[in-house]
Enzyme design. Structure first.
Site, PDB file in Angstrom:
ATOM      1  N   TYR A  75       1.121   3.986  -2.993  1.00 22.04           N
ATOM      2  CA  TYR A  75       0.750   5.384  -2.758  1.00 22.04           C
ATOM      3  C   TYR A  75       1.874   6.322  -3.179  1.00 22.04           C
ATOM      4  CZ  TYR A  75      -1.249   9.404  -0.261  1.00 22.04           C
ATOM      5  OH  TYR A  75      -1.782  10.627   0.072  1.00 22.04           O
TER       6      TYR A  75
ATOM      7  N   ASP B 164      -7.017  -0.050   0.559  1.00 24.27           N
ATOM      8  CA  ASP B 164      -7.242   1.186   1.298  1.00 24.27           C
ATOM      9  C   ASP B 164      -8.693   1.257   1.787  1.00 24.27           C
ATOM     10  OD1 ASP B 164      -6.157   4.175   1.721  1.00 24.27           O
ATOM     11  OD2 ASP B 164      -8.232   4.272   1.029  1.00 24.27           O
TER      12      ASP B 164
ATOM     13  N   TRP C  89       0.829  -1.205   0.000  1.00 25.63           N
ATOM     14  CA  TRP C  89       0.000   0.000   0.000  1.00 25.63           C
ATOM     15  C   TRP C  89       0.861   1.250   0.000  1.00 25.63           C
ATOM     16  CZ3 TRP C  89      -0.262   4.339   2.959  1.00 25.63           C
ATOM     17  CH2 TRP C  89      -1.347   5.193   2.719  1.00 25.63           C
TER      18      TRP C  89
END
Length: 486
Positions: A421, A437, A417
């Protein structure tokens, strides 16, 4: 880069603004080149040539049109999003790497020989790295000529030229006359030395400016930045010194007021403003794909042109991503504000109320009590800062996305994640789906889409190559529930 003559000529004949920056129109009978939307009379077919870049048009002996300013158009969305050598090189050249480190430095950053880099850029863009950097210097010089009262010598060196003679020769080649031909446009109160310079940052319509401002306002760190419906303001850490930028939306462009400690930072500051607001995106292409999904069609129609906010500094964005793991946006702001307050006095910007986000060395020097977080997360931040400081982790816009993901996830406390990002915002990767998310999953559920990560990932294949933009759509659909992302 292949340019189909018939398609390009139809675009020019219709003056379609959506293709500004995709290619440039050279008119051999007048010796000028224009953006596709130039309001001048459409030239005859036998007098037209098309170029993949402004630099290629200049190398063909054409000068920039003074009516449509083709050198100031939005950048090519193709090069902006590409992860290959050309895309990475174009982003680094736009950030001024050639002016600071030369072509050898650019080649080292990219991991290729100068010869190979020059060959590939010439094939794809129509000009080598020196010519591309020269075109950018000419644009920077034009801004300084029009917007300041600096002497020619000061402008020449601030824009990155090696001599006044080189500057004058380039200006005549690109603009068809000496710098004095544009001097009459200097606005009242223009700065004599380093000071505020206002630049118009064009973008392709439509653009959901309020969506970007809202995203940045939710995450604004006190003392570093501020945002509201009227605009956005923040401190910058630039190659030659600190600075501030204030961006105000207008019809078809953003006005950027840049306060720079060193005018050599003008081109990097402009480049970072554009990346932060994703101004080089092609909203028509993005919305056409996302709007074809019935689940997203209403949101796209109601709010066209949603952009993916980028970053002015890759290290800053990575720190924000790590801090934001598994906590709310508001909680992440408080933690980040404490970090920044601990280093604010060391990195003052040209204005007293803002300071740049701490760099790797400053973060490493902070005591444990400056990190309002668990010890493991503090260790992750320090490992990240050490990797960036020693050059093992590159977070600039020219970094290889796959390699960076591997290096980030090798650090303790960084998983897919966080790496995704960072790729989405710091590197501008347009096709990252943050399927795990919480905010993305809530938004998917609100739109009747599967919320389980595996099922959502399978559904999202239809959104390629614009899944990063789908994240923004899903986050906005989840409002007022906030994502756990920073």
């Amino acid at each position: 880069m292949e340019l189909d003559f018939e398609r390009c000529y139809r675009v020019v004949d219709s003056r379609d603004q959506r293709f500004d920056g995709w290619f440039y129109t050279g008119v051999t009978s007048t010796g000028i080149y224009c953006r596709p939307s130039c309001p001048a009379v459409t030239p005859k077919r036998h007098n037209v040539r098309f170029f993949a870049s402004a630099a290629a048009a200049q190398q063909a002996g054409l000068r920039a049109c003074r009516r449509c300013h083709p050198d100031a158009t939005p950048g090519s969305p193709d090069w902006d999003r590409r992860a290959d050598l050309v895309g990475r090189a174009m982003r680094l050249i736009g950030d001024g790497v050639v002016d600071r480190d030369g072509v050898p430095g650019l080649a080292r950053r990219l991991g290729y020989t100068e010869r190979h880099l020059t060959r590939v850029l010439t094939e794809q863009v129509g000009a080598g790295p020196l010519a591309l950097a020269r075109a950018q210097r000419a644009q920077t010089a034009r801004i300084l000529v029009e917007r300041t009262a600096l002497t020619v010598a000061e402008i020449a060196f601030a824009a990155g030229f090696g001599s006044v003679r080189q500057f004058n020769d380039t200006f005549r080649t690109v603009y068809g006359g000496p710098p004095s031909t544009l001097r009459g446009r200097v606005p009242p109160g223009a700065p004599d030395r380093a000071g505020v310079i206002t630049v118009r940052l064009a973008f392709r319509r439509p653009m959901a400016v309020d969506a970007v401002l809202g995203f940045l306002a939710d995450r604004a760190v006190p003392g570093v930045e501020s945002a509201d419906g009227g605009g956005y303001r923040r401190a910058l850490r630039l190659p030659y010194g600190a600075g501030t930028m204030a961006l105000t939306p207008h019809d078809g462009f953003l006005a950027a007021a840049l306060h720079l400690a060193d005018l050599r930072d003008l081109a990097p500051a402009v480049s970072r403003c554009r990346r932060l607001f994703d101004l080089d995106a092609d909203p028509a292409a993005v919305d056409a794909v996302l709007g074809a999904d019935p689940a997203l069609a209403a949101a796209v129609a109601a709010e066209p042109g949603v952009r993916v906010p980028g970053a002015v500094d890759g290290f800053e964005l990575a720190v924000r991503a790590v801090v934001g793991q598994q906590i709310s946006v508001s909680a992440a702001r408080r933690v980040l504000a404490r970090l920044c307050a601990a280093t604010a006095s060391q990195t003052a910007a040209p204005t007293d109320d803002l300071s740049p986000f701490p760099g790797p060395a400053e973060l490493l020097a902070l005591p444990d009590d400056a990190f309002a977080m668990p010890a493991a997360r503090r260790g992750t931040l320090r490992a990240l800062a050490a990797g960036v400081a020693d050059g093992g982790i590159g977070l600039d816009p020219g970094s290889d996305r796959v390699e960076l993901s591997h290096r980030l996830t090798a650090l303790p406390g960084i998983g897919p994640w966080t790496a995704g990002y960072v790729a989405m915002r710091a590197l501008g990767d347009p096709d990252v789906l943050l399927g795990t998310d919480l905010g993305v999953r809530r938004g998917a559920a609100a739109l009747g889409l599967p919320a389980a990560p595996a099922d959502l990932t399978a559904h999202a294949d239809r959104w390629r190559p614009w899944r990063s933009y789908a994240n923004l759509r899903l986050w906005r659909s989840a409002t007022p529930m906030k994502s756990t992302s920073e």
